[in-house]
Write an enzyme that holds these catalytic residues in place. Structure first.
Site, PDB file in Angstrom:
ATOM      1  N   TRP A 179       0.831  -1.196   0.000  1.00 28.16           N
ATOM      2  CA  TRP A 179       0.000   0.000   0.000  1.00 28.16           C
ATOM      3  C   TRP A 179       0.864   1.244   0.000  1.00 28.16           C
ATOM      4  CZ3 TRP A 179      -2.869   0.964   5.294  1.00 28.16           C
ATOM      5  CH2 TRP A 179      -2.030   0.687   6.375  1.00 28.16           C
ATOM      6  N   ASN A 180       0.204   2.385  -0.315  1.00 33.20           N
ATOM      7  CA  ASN A 180       0.908   3.655  -0.467  1.00 33.20           C
ATOM      8  C   ASN A 180       0.136   4.777   0.192  1.00 33.20           C
ATOM      9  OD1 ASN A 180       2.984   2.845  -2.677  1.00 33.20           O
ATOM     10  ND2 ASN A 180       1.024   2.239  -3.566  1.00 33.20           N
ATOM     11  N   ASP A 216     -15.147  19.702 -10.111  1.00 25.23           N
ATOM     12  CA  ASP A 216     -15.172  21.022  -9.473  1.00 25.23           C
ATOM     13  C   ASP A 216     -16.512  21.209  -8.773  1.00 25.23           C
ATOM     14  OD1 ASP A 216     -12.705  21.616 -10.585  1.00 25.23           O
ATOM     15  OD2 ASP A 216     -13.502  22.960 -12.126  1.00 25.23           O
ATOM     16  N   HIS A 249     -15.453  25.807  -4.972  1.00 30.34           N
ATOM     17  CA  HIS A 249     -14.127  26.009  -5.550  1.00 30.34           C
ATOM     18  C   HIS A 249     -13.884  27.466  -5.944  1.00 30.34           C
ATOM     19  CE1 HIS A 249     -10.531  25.427  -7.862  1.00 30.34           C
ATOM     20  NE2 HIS A 249     -11.107  25.424  -9.048  1.00 30.34           N
ATOM     21  N   HIS A 268     -15.659  29.078 -14.476  1.00 34.09           N
ATOM     22  CA  HIS A 268     -15.622  28.934 -13.029  1.00 34.09           C
ATOM     23  C   HIS A 268     -16.557  29.953 -12.375  1.00 34.09           C
ATOM     24  CE1 HIS A 268     -11.938  26.685 -13.937  1.00 34.09           C
ATOM     25  NE2 HIS A 268     -12.002  26.201 -12.715  1.00 34.09           N
TER      26      HIS A 268
END
Length: 257
Positions: free
Chosen positions: A61-62, A75, A79, A207
């Site tokens: 695992w990491n 998004d 945000h 956005h």
């Protein structure tokens, strides 16, 4: 539940195909680069914890190190400052993560002009041939930019004036946000806005307008060429990060064959 069984049968018999719209996530995944003095997100990284060794004899695992807006990602309204009182990514209703989608293909125009902008008249012309944009659905904007995704330099396509990638005009972004019943917009580029959108009025209008209207964005999509103009269903799976402005996501499409 005959409807769900019908879907399972259609998947098993391949009458419905699953198309992965997600870019692989790795250290070389292109990441948006903002100029000074603005802060930037980190690249994606893995830090090994154990791999069948003395640190953990039978498991691998990491830890992962990444930003919310790395690779194919979602998004949420919060945000952007215009949506600061809106949903974070954990507050997006699960039912909204599965929705119809249409694909507007402007890959030829974008190949000729990397600064190509989608205008209201382009969308109106598309609607004349395909019908209205889907209520509560996604507009997926195909530019062919996913073909560049393995090379960050070509993908970001920047020079001394900044990045040059296709996007959506100010007027069109406002119209999509305020005058349509769309759920959101998905793109193949590093963000929902054009590369040159820093100089628009207002800057980064996708956005500003879409997130300000409580709508969503999907970015760095792939394989939009495999979807029909109408009729696909998109499943977007961001992590439900409490307080998060977005999240890397696995994005899938269901398509009748």
């Amino acid at each position: 539940m005959p409807v769900l069984q019908d879907l399972l049968d259609a998947l098993r018999t391949r009458r419905v195909a699953v198309v992965d719209l997600t870019a692989p996530l790795h250290a070389g995944t292109p990441v948006l680069q903002l100029p000074p003095p603005f802060a930037n997100t980190i690249a994606f990284g893995l830090e090994e914890i154990s791999r069948y060794d003395e640190r953990g004899p039978t498991w691998y695992w990491n830890d992962i190190h990444t930003g919310e807006h790395t690779g194919t990602h979602f998004d949420a309204p919060v945000h952007w400052v215009t949506g600061k009182d809106g949903e974070d990514v954990a507050q997006v209703p699960a039912a909204r993560l599965l929705a119809p989608a249409v694909v507007l293909d402007f890959s030829a125009e974008s190949a000729d002009d990397p600064d190509f902008l989608l205008e209201i008249e382009h969308v109106r012309a598309w609607e004349a041939g395909h019908g209205a944009l889907p209520e509560g659905g996604w507009l997926l904007y195909r530019t062919g930019w996913d073909a560049r995704s393995a090379d960050a330099t070509r993908f970001l396509n920047a020079d001394e004036k900044g990045p040059h990638t296709p996007g959506i005009s100010v007027a069109c972004a406002r119209w999509l946000a305020e005058e349509t019943a769309l759920l959101g917009v998905g793109v193949e580029t590093v963000g929902t806005d054009a590369g040159g959108a820093h100089s628009f009025d207002p800057p980064f209008p996708c956005h500003a307008f879409l997130l300000g209207a409580g709508k969503y964005g999907l970015t760095q999509l792939q394989n939009l060429a495999r979807l029909p103009a109408t009729g696909a269903v998109v499943i977007a799976g961001p992590l439900p990060i409490v307080g998060g402005s977005g999240s890397p996501a696995r994005v899938l499409a269901l398509v009748e064959t």
